[in-house]
Design an enzyme around this catalytic site. Structure first.
Site, PDB file in Angstrom:
ATOM      1  N   HIS A  46     -21.429   2.061  -6.303  1.00  0.00           N
ATOM      2  CA  HIS A  46     -20.905   1.273  -7.419  1.00  0.00           C
ATOM      3  C   HIS A  46     -21.188  -0.214  -7.268  1.00  0.00           C
ATOM      4  CE1 HIS A  46     -18.529   4.955  -8.094  1.00  0.00           C
ATOM      5  NE2 HIS A  46     -18.723   4.607  -9.349  1.00  0.00           N
ATOM      6  N   VAL A  47     -20.783  -0.795  -6.138  1.00  0.00           N
ATOM      7  CA  VAL A  47     -20.955  -2.247  -5.967  1.00  0.00           C
ATOM      8  C   VAL A  47     -22.398  -2.583  -5.617  1.00  0.00           C
ATOM      9  CG1 VAL A  47     -20.213  -4.303  -4.731  1.00  0.00           C
ATOM     10  CG2 VAL A  47     -18.574  -2.490  -5.169  1.00  0.00           C
ATOM     11  N   LYS A  56       0.854  -1.188   0.000  1.00  0.00           N
ATOM     12  CA  LYS A  56       0.000   0.000   0.000  1.00  0.00           C
ATOM     13  C   LYS A  56       0.887   1.235   0.000  1.00  0.00           C
ATOM     14  CE  LYS A  56      -4.455   0.924   0.313  1.00  0.00           C
ATOM     15  NZ  LYS A  56      -5.574   0.120  -0.185  1.00  0.00           N
ATOM     16  N   VAL A  85     -26.085   1.587  -1.984  1.00  0.00           N
ATOM     17  CA  VAL A  85     -26.197   1.150  -3.383  1.00  0.00           C
ATOM     18  C   VAL A  85     -25.409   2.099  -4.288  1.00  0.00           C
ATOM     19  CG1 VAL A  85     -28.219  -0.327  -3.311  1.00  0.00           C
ATOM     20  CG2 VAL A  85     -28.555   2.147  -3.406  1.00  0.00           C
TER      21      VAL A  85
END
Ligand code: NAD
Length: 375
Positions: A187-188, A84, A185
């Site tokens: 993008h995914v 990361k 609700v």
């Protein structure tokens, strides 16, 4: 050990291989790249642009997030490790100069593939493009050969995981007729709601953005729920798809679902919340196993992106979820801990191996890894 411990002490405790501090006086770049593990292959993880209270907070975040990436990749059966990068900025929403992004690209390039970058919180596709102008070690770009938006694949993985959770509860993976609450609700979550409706589930949705709920009410006949009710609705499966920390000491006693299976990262506020769910008899499908569709999709870029192959690999999330539940049963531990054990065992199998620049990667058939683009 407290998080105020020395950096190398924290690294030793969490099993990190390397932390790189980056500064470029001309552009003002200040960044930290953490490579948790390359035991299974090059480390992969997002570049996060964030304002941190202190540099030490940034280090701790990079250490924590890179370890989480290792666990996610290992549990998903991918031949890669976790890394990361965090870039310290005053305002994550401000436009970054090309000079700063290029300096970041060169810092990533110096690692010779030990760290492969992807988009993360605060990063824009433009940021990633400028970074990629200095290094081949960037993945997830839009365009030819790129895997693009990971959300549909993440949603598909959640559906498959949900089937495995229902199978564990009822001996039947079918979603038809099951009541599923999708909390968030975006993008995914929106993709997930559509897939669930296609599978015949009774879908209820909630979101702080009311218009996102309205679209799904119109489109798939979803039942709208007020945000404050979503977590306490009686349902077969609750799918958290918004923020982390949603399963905590306040919410767990109020849940009325039989299982939790959603895309949000870090759903458990504390590790002990895993036990609290088990004590309430609620089956928890661990978030980092369930939501791995995104990185599985990215990993397909390394072998030449093919959407069908990415779907096949993502469907295997169901097998992993089954293995996690089995391990949890056999070892009498909650599923979150079982998933972590599964991932750590795989990393331990690669122990002693470190990926070095120019080494073959597990997916290059013995050829040195010099670029991510397949020959
Ligand atoms: P997103 O920002 O598009 O969607 C999140 C949605 O949650 C938004 O519509 C937002 O309005 C809503 N929301 C925020 N607070 C809420 C609340 N209190 N109650 C209800 N809804 C609320 O993000 P996303 O890309 O859909 O990701 C969702 C989650 O899944 C995140 O935790 C993310 O880290 C995780 N995740 C995403 C992917 C991916 O492929 N995008 C992959 C792995 C994990």
């Amino acid at each position: 050990m407290g998080t105020d411990a020395a950096v190398t002490e924290l690294m030793t405790a969490m099993g990190h291989e390397q932390v790189v501090f980056v500064a470029d006086a001309t552009s003002g770049l200040r960044a930290i790249i953490a490579v948790h593990s390359t035991a299974l292959g090059p480390s992969l993880g997002g570049v996060r642009f964030w304002r941190y209270p202190s540099e030490h907070d940034a280090v701790v975040d990079a250490l924590r997030l890179s370890e989480a990436m290792s666990l996610k990749a290992a549990a998903a059966g991918l031949d890669q490790g976790g890394g990361k990068a965090v870039v310290l900025v005053d305002d994550p929403d401000a436009v970054r100069t090309d000079a700063l992004l290029r300096a970041m690209g060169r810092a990533i390039d110096d690692l010779g593939g030990r760290y492969i970058a992807a988009e993360d919180v605060g990063a824009t596709p433009h940021d990633m493009q400028v970074i990629a102008s200095e290094t081949p070690w960037v993945t997830g770009a839009e365009g030819p050969g790129g895997s693009g938006d990971p959300s549909p694949m993440t949603a598909y993985g959640v559906v498959r995981a949900m089937g495995a959770a229902l199978e564990e509860l009822d001996g039947d993976a079918a979603l038809a007729g099951k009541r599923v609450v999708v909390d968030g609700v975006g993008h995914v979550g929106a993709h997930l709601a559509r897939l669930l409706a296609e599978a015949g589930a009774r879908v209820a949705v909630a979101d702080v953005h009311r218009e996102r709920v309205d679209v799904l009410v119109q489109e798939i006949g979803a039942e709208p729920l007020p945000v404050e009710r979503a977590l306490e609705e009686a349902c077969d499966v609750l799918a958290p798809c918004a923020l982390g920390g949603v399963l905590n000491e306040k919410t767990i006693p109020r849940l009325q679902c039989r299982a939790v299976c959603g895309a949000a990262n870090n759903q458990l506020a504390e590790a002990t919340d895993d036990d609290a769910l088990a004590e309430r008899g609620i089956l928890y499908a661990p978030d980092f196993v369930v939501n791995a569709g995104g990185i599985i999709n990215l990993a397909e870029e390394f072998v030449g992106y093919d959407r069908d192959n990415a779907r096949k690999r993502t469907a295997q999330i169901a097998d992993t979820v089954r293995r996690v539940f089995e391990l949890a049963r056999n070892e009498s531990v909650p599923p979150g801990r079982a998933a972590e054990q599964l991932a750590r065992r795989r990393i331990a199998e690669g122990a002693g191996h470190r990926f070095r620049p120019g080494d073959p990667a597990p997916w290059t058939n013995g050829a040195p890894l010099r670029t991510l683009r397949p020959a």
